[in-house]
Design an enzyme around this catalytic site. Structure first.
Site, PDB file in Angstrom:
ATOM      1  N   ASP A 101       0.793  -1.243   0.000  1.00  0.00           N
ATOM      2  CA  ASP A 101       0.000   0.000   0.000  1.00  0.00           C
ATOM      3  C   ASP A 101       0.824   1.293   0.000  1.00  0.00           C
ATOM      4  O   ASP A 101       0.490   2.261   0.712  1.00  0.00           O
ATOM      5  CB  ASP A 101      -0.967   0.005   1.203  1.00  0.00           C
ATOM      6  CG  ASP A 101      -1.926  -1.159   1.194  1.00  0.00           C
ATOM      7  OD1 ASP A 101      -1.879  -1.971   0.257  1.00  0.00           O
ATOM      8  OD2 ASP A 101      -2.729  -1.277   2.145  1.00  0.00           O
TER       9      ASP A 101
ATOM     10  N   LYS B 208      -6.757  -4.757  -2.957  1.00  0.00           N
ATOM     11  CA  LYS B 208      -7.379  -5.474  -1.832  1.00  0.00           C
ATOM     12  C   LYS B 208      -8.366  -4.563  -1.107  1.00  0.00           C
ATOM     13  O   LYS B 208      -8.066  -3.402  -0.825  1.00  0.00           O
ATOM     14  CB  LYS B 208      -6.295  -5.971  -0.863  1.00  0.00           C
ATOM     15  CG  LYS B 208      -5.443  -4.882  -0.222  1.00  0.00           C
ATOM     16  CD  LYS B 208      -4.374  -5.500   0.655  1.00  0.00           C
ATOM     17  CE  LYS B 208      -3.518  -4.472   1.355  1.00  0.00           C
ATOM     18  NZ  LYS B 208      -4.226  -3.578   2.270  1.00  0.00           N
TER      19      LYS B 208
ATOM     20  N   CYS C  38      -1.982  -2.558   7.790  1.00  0.00           N
ATOM     21  CA  CYS C  38      -1.999  -3.495   6.650  1.00  0.00           C
ATOM     22  C   CYS C  38      -0.764  -4.386   6.592  1.00  0.00           C
ATOM     23  O   CYS C  38      -0.853  -5.538   6.143  1.00  0.00           O
ATOM     24  CB  CYS C  38      -2.175  -2.713   5.362  1.00  0.00           C
ATOM     25  SG  CYS C  38      -3.823  -1.963   5.257  1.00  0.00           S
TER      26      CYS C  38
HETATM   27  N1  TIU Z   1      -2.553   0.351   4.300  1.00  0.00           N
HETATM   28  C1  TIU Z   1      -2.983   0.614   5.545  1.00  0.00           C
HETATM   29  O1  TIU Z   1      -2.293   0.439   6.517  1.00  0.00           O
HETATM   30  N2  TIU Z   1      -4.255   1.161   5.642  1.00  0.00           N
HETATM   31  C2  TIU Z   1      -4.667   1.958   6.654  1.00  0.00           C
HETATM   32  O2  TIU Z   1      -5.819   2.375   6.698  1.00  0.00           O
HETATM   33  N3  TIU Z   1      -3.748   2.268   7.602  1.00  0.00           N
HETATM   34  C3  TIU Z   1      -3.871   3.136   8.632  1.00  0.00           C
HETATM   35  O3  TIU Z   1      -2.972   3.186   9.449  1.00  0.00           O
HETATM   36  N4  TIU Z   1      -4.934   3.925   8.684  1.00  0.00           N
END
Ligand code: TIU
Length: 221
Positions: A24, A129, A162
């Protein structure tokens, strides 16, 4: 077998079975004006790891090993976004709302794209995802099997959301998991440190942790 200097003990690298999972590294999380900022977070910490993640990606490409990228994003009609996720709390912007980088966390919008320095190369797998973990409702598991991977190095954001969720899921599915500690970041420094401590505790109960230089040294060597 080459070993990577890691916590809580050396990681027994198998160069023929290792792949990199980059979680991400999207504009929505890393740049001002995206989803991360809308949740009230200071995004500047995340931007700082971009060059390190890019160097890790370059090292895996140099070694001829697979790089898999993930993106947290949803279909434009939000059919894969549970209302419980979209409607929770009172953020200034919700998933699907128009924001400064297009609709928030929607596939195909500029904010959902991976930052340029970490962009996927032609042929590399990109997993979109809907959840925090990469296995839920995706082709991630079959992709790992197709590539013959048994060891996964993890980078990306955020460490305790994530990245940790996906690492735990992979650990339960029988992968050796190694977190690149300087190629991952959180909006909350304490949470990053706690996540790493939880992962390596109890004899690597979830996996290992090592710095990018140590990983690249073993991979190149
Ligand atoms: N990719 C991921 O970690 N999504 C989140 O929403 N992370 C947060 O820390 N908000």
């Amino acid at each position: 077998m080459p070993a990577i200097d890691a916590k809580p003990f050396a990681f027994p690298l198998d160069r023929d079975a290792v792949g990199l999972v980059v979680i991400d590294m999207q504009r929505d999380f890393i740049e001002p004006g995206g989803f991360g900022a809308a949740l009230g977070n200071d995004v500047t910490r995340l931007e700082a790891i971009v060059p390190t993640v890019a160097s890790l990606i370059a090292g895996f490409r140099r070694a001829g090993r697979p790089v898999i990228h993930t993106r947290e994003c949803h279909r434009p009609d939000l059919s894969d976004c549970p209302p419980a996720k979209r409607l929770r709390g009172a953020p200034s912007l919700r998933i699907g709302d128009p924001g400064p980088m297009g609709r928030i966390l929607i596939a195909g919008e500029p904010g959902a794209e991976i930052v340029a320095a970490c962009a996927p190369a032609p042929g590399e797998t990109v997993i979109d995802k809907p959840g925090k973990g990469a296995f839920h409702a995706t082709e991630f598991g079959p992709t790992l099997a197709r590539l013959g991977l048994r060891q996964l190095v993890f980078a990306g954001v955020t460490t305790e959301v994530c990245v940790q969720t996906t690492m735990r899921e992979a650990n339960d599915r029988g992968f050796d998991c190694l977190l690149a500690t300087d190629a991952t970041e959180s909006y909350f420094p304490d949470f990053k440190e706690a996540a790493i401590a939880m992962i390596v505790a109890q004899g690597a109960i979830v996996g290992w942790a090592a710095e990018t230089d140590a990983i690249l040294g073993a991979l190149d060597g």
